[in-house]
Design a protein around this motif. Structure first.
Motif, short mmCIF file in Angstrom:
data_model
loop_
_atom_site.label_atom_id
_atom_site.label_comp_id
_atom_site.label_asym_id
_atom_site.label_seq_id
_atom_site.Cartn_x
_atom_site.Cartn_y
_atom_site.Cartn_z
N ARG A 182 -2.96 0.28 -4.09
CA ARG A 182 -3.11 -0.90 -3.32
C ARG A 182 -2.53 -1.94 -4.32
NH1 ARG A 182 -8.01 -1.52 1.00
NH2 ARG A 182 -7.84 0.27 2.16
N ARG A 185 0.69 -1.22 -0.04
CA ARG A 185 0.00 -0.13 0.16
C ARG A 185 0.84 1.06 0.17
NH1 ARG A 185 -4.92 -1.14 4.26
NH2 ARG A 185 -5.78 -3.16 3.33
N GLY A 213 3.12 -1.48 4.09
CA GLY A 213 2.88 0.02 3.70
C GLY A 213 3.47 1.03 4.06
N SER A 252 2.86 5.50 4.15
CA SER A 252 2.01 6.64 3.83
C SER A 252 2.83 7.97 4.28
CB SER A 252 0.49 6.48 4.25
OG SER A 252 0.81 6.76 5.84
N GLU A 257 -5.17 6.35 -1.84
CA GLU A 257 -4.14 5.12 -1.53
C GLU A 257 -4.29 4.26 -2.83
OE1 GLU A 257 -3.72 2.66 2.44
OE2 GLU A 257 -5.31 2.15 1.22
#
Length: 287
Positions: free
Chosen positions: A60, A38, A280, A282, A58
């Protein structure tokens, strides 16, 4: 035994304890394990004292990082009236890659809409931060599907317990959380027809509740400065579901399955489970 297999075994045992007596008639399918990824970017802004608006995008990936799965666009509004309490509401749009249409050769996209409501309790002891969040969400499908197999909108209750350590000396905040999902409105197989004679006489009930997923996260948030931050995390995602294969008239199909050395006829009710490992990262910018 690896850590993720041990985690899955523990969660599976809990799921079996919570399952209904019908489970012995279900057909078990092998686990579907996948390595996923992600990538996310978010913006947040304080609109007023205790009131925050955030938007996130986001991307994925699935199938061991070999294909892209979906784009997730979300917006949320949170309000913190007290030091120990926070409420929030959010909307999420899922754009899901459903492969290539064999006739037209064009990529097929499915869309889902999700609305959620959050209630969070917060507590701080020194540099330790504890939180418990209850999230009620409903996800609405827009594609064509058999409503005897699942409802238009599923109802999920998610309970997340989270612990983090935020030092005043370094800009790093390690965190860990666990979040079970309880589905509240799955199809009750006993409300479906079992023969053509019963077709059209039964009324589908979306009343079956049970544990459907458990997610655990181990992560590290890096606050570069007061506005920029990154979050790096590993997520263990153990999921459980019961799938019903029903005809368009609501009759549950029958299939031949192996029971020991013999084949027996059973209703097409499948218990599926798997474990996904998710890496992931972010980025968030705060205005």
């Amino acid at each position: 035994m690896t850590a993720h297999r041990l985690s899955f075994a523990v969660v599976a045992a809990v799921a079996l304890l919570l399952s209904e007596p019908l489970a012995h008639a279900q057909i078990n399918e092998p686990a579907d394990n996948d390595l996923r990824g992600r990538l996310g970017v978010g913006l947040s802004a304080d609109l007023a004292r205790g009131l925050e608006l955030s938007v996130n995008q986001e991307f994925r990936m699935d199938n061991n990082f070999t294909s892209y799965d979906r784009f997730v666009t979300s917006a949320a509004l949170t309000y913190k009236p007290l030091q120990y309490f926070k409420i929030g509401a959010g909307y999420t749009l899922f754009s899901i890659n459903d492969g290539i249409n064999e006739t037209s050769g064009e990529r097929v996209w499915l869309f889902k809409h999700r609305v959620s409501l959050d209630l969070s309790g917060l507590y701080k002891v020194g540099e330790w931060h504890f939180s418990l969040r209850e999230r009620f969400q409903t996800t609405i499908r827009t594609d064509d599907f058999n409503h005897y197999q699942e409802p238009v909108a599923d109802l999920i209750l998610r309970t997340r317990a989270r612990v983090s350590y935020k030092s005043r000396r370094v800009p790093l905040e390690p965190h860990i959380s666990v979040e079970p999902y309880v589905r509240l409105n799955a199809v009750d197989p006993s409300s479906l027809a079992t023969s053509e004679l019963e077709a059209g006489t039964m009324r589908t009930k979306y009343s079956k509740a049970g544990l459907s997923r458990v997610r655990s996260i181990l992560g590290l948030t890096w606050d570069i400065n007061s506005r920029n931050s990154f979050d790096f995390y590993f997520m263990g995602d153990a999921w459980f579901e019961t799938k019903i294969d029903a005809k368009k008239n609501g009759v549950i199909k029958t299939v031949m399955v192996k029971d020991g050395d013999d084949y027996v006829s059973r209703q097409a009710i499948y218990y599926r489970h798997g474990f996904n490992s998710i890496l992931g990262v972010s980025y968030n910018y705060s205005f």
